[in-house]
Design an enzyme around this catalytic site. Structure first.
Site, PDB file in Angstrom:
ATOM      1  N   ALA A  16       5.519   7.180  -3.722  1.00 30.07           N
ATOM      2  CA  ALA A  16       6.403   8.051  -2.538  1.00 30.07           C
ATOM      3  C   ALA A  16       5.511   8.183  -1.292  1.00 30.07           C
ATOM      4  O   ALA A  16       5.661   9.119  -0.715  1.00 30.07           O
ATOM      5  CB  ALA A  16       7.106   9.132  -3.216  1.00 30.07           C
ATOM      6  N   TYR A  49      -5.844   0.765  -8.280  1.00 27.53           N
ATOM      7  CA  TYR A  49      -4.968  -0.270  -7.842  1.00 27.53           C
ATOM      8  C   TYR A  49      -4.579  -0.354  -6.386  1.00 27.53           C
ATOM      9  O   TYR A  49      -4.499  -1.439  -5.846  1.00 27.53           O
ATOM     10  CB  TYR A  49      -3.569  -0.347  -8.596  1.00 27.53           C
ATOM     11  CG  TYR A  49      -3.966  -0.321 -10.043  1.00 27.53           C
ATOM     12  CD1 TYR A  49      -4.076  -1.580 -10.619  1.00 27.53           C
ATOM     13  CD2 TYR A  49      -4.067   0.715 -10.828  1.00 27.53           C
ATOM     14  CE1 TYR A  49      -4.236  -1.932 -11.896  1.00 27.53           C
ATOM     15  CE2 TYR A  49      -4.248   0.707 -12.090  1.00 27.53           C
ATOM     16  CZ  TYR A  49      -4.217  -0.519 -12.609  1.00 27.53           C
ATOM     17  OH  TYR A  49      -4.615  -0.753 -14.222  1.00 27.53           O
ATOM     18  N   LYS A  50      -4.537   0.855  -5.861  1.00 25.78           N
ATOM     19  CA  LYS A  50      -4.186   0.988  -4.402  1.00 25.78           C
ATOM     20  C   LYS A  50      -4.966   1.809  -3.481  1.00 25.78           C
ATOM     21  O   LYS A  50      -5.915   2.775  -4.086  1.00 25.78           O
ATOM     22  CB  LYS A  50      -2.880   1.728  -4.409  1.00 25.78           C
ATOM     23  CG  LYS A  50      -1.737   0.949  -5.291  1.00 25.78           C
ATOM     24  CD  LYS A  50      -0.433   1.171  -4.900  1.00 25.78           C
ATOM     25  CE  LYS A  50       0.257   2.663  -5.045  1.00 25.78           C
ATOM     26  NZ  LYS A  50       1.840   2.435  -4.612  1.00 25.78           N
ATOM     27  N   HIS A  95      13.092   1.707 -13.292  1.00 28.03           N
ATOM     28  CA  HIS A  95      11.821   1.190 -12.370  1.00 28.03           C
ATOM     29  C   HIS A  95      12.347  -0.098 -11.764  1.00 28.03           C
ATOM     30  O   HIS A  95      13.357  -0.829 -12.122  1.00 28.03           O
ATOM     31  CB  HIS A  95      10.721   0.930 -13.371  1.00 28.03           C
ATOM     32  CG  HIS A  95       9.297   0.533 -12.650  1.00 28.03           C
ATOM     33  ND1 HIS A  95       9.048  -0.697 -11.993  1.00 28.03           N
ATOM     34  CD2 HIS A  95       8.332   1.261 -12.299  1.00 28.03           C
ATOM     35  CE1 HIS A  95       7.991  -0.638 -11.473  1.00 28.03           C
ATOM     36  NE2 HIS A  95       7.357   0.697 -11.649  1.00 28.03           N
ATOM     37  N   GLY A  96      11.932  -0.445 -10.521  1.00 26.21           N
ATOM     38  CA  GLY A  96      12.147  -1.825  -9.969  1.00 26.21           C
ATOM     39  C   GLY A  96      11.700  -2.780 -10.988  1.00 26.21           C
ATOM     40  O   GLY A  96      10.853  -2.713 -11.715  1.00 26.21           O
ATOM     41  N   ASP A  97      12.591  -3.984 -10.989  1.00 25.60           N
ATOM     42  CA  ASP A  97      12.440  -5.136 -11.979  1.00 25.60           C
ATOM     43  C   ASP A  97      10.998  -5.881 -11.225  1.00 25.60           C
ATOM     44  O   ASP A  97      10.566  -7.066 -12.016  1.00 25.60           O
ATOM     45  CB  ASP A  97      13.719  -5.916 -11.783  1.00 25.60           C
ATOM     46  CG  ASP A  97      13.961  -6.610 -10.552  1.00 25.60           C
ATOM     47  OD1 ASP A  97      13.441  -6.559  -9.553  1.00 25.60           O
ATOM     48  OD2 ASP A  97      14.909  -7.519 -10.579  1.00 25.60           O
ATOM     49  N   GLN A 104       1.093  -5.806 -13.231  1.00 27.22           N
ATOM     50  CA  GLN A 104       1.747  -4.616 -13.786  1.00 27.22           C
ATOM     51  C   GLN A 104       2.574  -4.933 -15.137  1.00 27.22           C
ATOM     52  O   GLN A 104       2.909  -3.753 -15.617  1.00 27.22           O
ATOM     53  CB  GLN A 104       2.698  -3.964 -12.834  1.00 27.22           C
ATOM     54  CG  GLN A 104       2.150  -3.867 -11.482  1.00 27.22           C
ATOM     55  CD  GLN A 104       0.941  -2.952 -11.523  1.00 27.22           C
ATOM     56  OE1 GLN A 104       0.948  -1.848 -12.387  1.00 27.22           O
ATOM     57  NE2 GLN A 104      -0.011  -3.100 -10.908  1.00 27.22           N
ATOM     58  N   GLY A 130      14.436  -6.988   1.616  1.00 27.68           N
ATOM     59  CA  GLY A 130      13.790  -6.294   2.709  1.00 27.68           C
ATOM     60  C   GLY A 130      12.698  -5.349   2.779  1.00 27.68           C
ATOM     61  O   GLY A 130      12.054  -5.055   3.471  1.00 27.68           O
ATOM     62  N   ASP A 210     -37.146   1.957  11.547  1.00 26.06           N
ATOM     63  CA  ASP A 210     -36.300   2.908  11.063  1.00 26.06           C
ATOM     64  C   ASP A 210     -37.138   4.361  11.046  1.00 26.06           C
ATOM     65  O   ASP A 210     -37.365   4.663   9.853  1.00 26.06           O
ATOM     66  CB  ASP A 210     -35.944   2.580   9.742  1.00 26.06           C
ATOM     67  CG  ASP A 210     -35.081   3.670   9.068  1.00 26.06           C
ATOM     68  OD1 ASP A 210     -34.253   4.394   9.867  1.00 26.06           O
ATOM     69  OD2 ASP A 210     -34.737   3.657   7.805  1.00 26.06           O
TER      70      ASP A 210
END
Ligand code: SPV
Ligand code: MG
Length: 439
Positions: A16, A49-50, A95-97, A104, A130, A210
């Protein structure tokens, strides 16, 4: 929202970060079936993962709690749903398919298996047309970031408990690479979480040694251009930190710009690079004076987000493990938020020994390592020894030089550029790497 405690529990896991209509669809379907409990991914849950969510957990939680149809928001600490499912034993998971295939799928299979234990049901909602979370994420990153969000993000990565990987960047172009590079591994996606602005590479690109010759002000000025095109946190190599009075200003400036940390090393006099061969180049600073410099920097910082990290040169200088440990504890007592332990050996043994001994009495202070000479070490070993941050301190510059030299030699050898094309990035790819290039 339902007040009916006998209603079936409907569990929905989500990050989210971007609240789009696809998520609202899922919540609406959830409320038709019962009491909606959102398992909200913590920063740590998604870190393999993200990229880090744009918004902090508490902010995302507050937003969700104010959405019609959400009854409760609880943390989901892992990418795997099963620990939360065992706690709640929900009748339904929604959950989304889109997780039926790809990386996943294993997590979906685990959810199905868990639900079977108590006769729960998985409802899969067709992925909303979309809606593309990766595309939204890219757009979000395109918006840039603020100094505050960037500054805090190193702490957020550290709090997630995962090893923080840092790559040297010596130009905004390198920054773009650090920003976007990702490699799919079997069980995760590997990225660099932060950038390192190195004194070695900042000096070398200018053709200078340096030795603190490239002054801090001009190095800091270059950060602005880097920040224009990136969002990841930055750790700044502050050399010795200079005079304590100057160090206080450096801390303030970096913090205001949005850098997350400065590392200063306990050397004095004309500083030389630690990896330089030969004795007698380096003089270590007195332990109390260096601790005092850290304390001055700490009290100059306006926020707790900004980290001051003390770098210990005892192993490089051959003055022993005991000295290194004594310094580590003294620097932490003076207010250092982390310590960097450095080594010039080709194996990591002395680094491991240091980390194990230090961790025995200090489980929390951030440990930073720079495995340039002991590049044989694996990240999994560093994690096992309690390391929190690994800095790959000069690799992008070192990698670029052989490629540049080969291209130049090819042109000279052939009297034309065609052969060099093979090792050069095509111009269209070069152009398309740059955000907002107009075609
Ligand atoms: C740097 O990258 O400038 C460092 C690390 O300070 S090292 O070169 O290993 O000293
Ligand atoms: Mg340096």
């Amino acid at each position: 929202m339902t007040n009916d405690n006998t209603a079936p529990t409907v569990y929905i896991g989500m990050t989210a970060d971007i609240l789009h209509h696809g998520l609202i669809n899922v919540i609406e379907i959830g409320r038709e079936h019962g009491r909606v409990v959102i398992g909200l991914m913590t920063d740590g849950a998604g870190s393999r993962y993200k990229p880090l969510p744009y918004l902090e957990y508490e902010h995302r939680k507050r937003i969700l709690e104010n959405i019609v149809g959400v009854d409760e928001v609880i943390p989901q600490e892992e990418w795997d749903f099963v620990p939360n499912l065992h706690k709640l034993r929900p009748e339904i998971v929604i959950h989304g398919d889109d997780w039926r295939e790809g990386a996943q799928k294993v997590y979906r299979d685990r959810v199905v298996e868990a639900l079977n234990e108590w006769g729960g049901e998985l409802i899969e909602v067709p992925y909303t047309q979309g809606v593309s979370t990766p595309r939204y994420n890219a757009q979000l990153r395109g918006l840039g970031t603020t100094s505050e969000i960037r500054r805090q993000s190193l702490r957020r990565h550290l709090d997630s408990g995962e090893l923080v990987r840092v790559i040297e960047v010596h130009s905004p172009l390198c920054g773009l690479l650090a920003e976007n590079l990702a490699v799919e591994r079997e069980d995760s996606t590997a990225r660099f979480e932060a950038m390192w602005v190195s004194s070695l590479t900042d000096s070398t690109v200018r053709g200078k040694p340096d030795i603190e010759l490239v002054d801090t002000s001009s190095r800091i000025a270059a950060i602005d251009a880097l920040f224009e095109v990136t969002t990841k946190p930055l750790i700044f190599d502050g050399d010795t930190g200079g005079l304590p009075e100057h160090f206080a200003f450096t801390v303030r400036t970096l913090e205001r710009l949005g850098a997350s940390a400065i590392i200063i090393e306990d050397k004095t006099g004309p500083k030389r690079n630690s990896l330089l061969d030969g004795d007698g180049h380096h003089i270590q600073e007195d332990i109390d004076l260096f601790a005092e410099k850290i304390a001055i920097g700490r009290s100059a910082a306006l926020t707790d987000d900004f980290m001051i990290i003390g770098r210990i040169e005892s192993l490089i200088l051959g003055v022993g493990m005991e000295d290194a440990l004594a310094r580590a504890h003294a620097y932490v007592a003076a207010g250092a938020n982390g310590i960097m332990i450095h080594s010039r050996r080709s194996t990591p043994d002395e680094i491991f020994e240091f980390c194990d001994t230090f961790r025995a009495t200090d489980p929390n202070t951030t440990i930073v390592v720079v495995p340039t000479q002991y590049s044989i070490v694996r990240e999994s070993e560093l994690i096992a020894h309690g390391v929190n941050i690994v800095i790959y301190a000069n690799h992008l510059l070192r990698a670029s030089f052989p490629a540049m030299r080969a291209a130049g030699e090819s042109i000279l050898r052939n009297g034309r550029a065609m052969e060099a094309d093979e090792i050069c990035l095509p111009v269209d790819q070069l152009l398309s790497m740059i955000p907002n290039t107009v075609s």
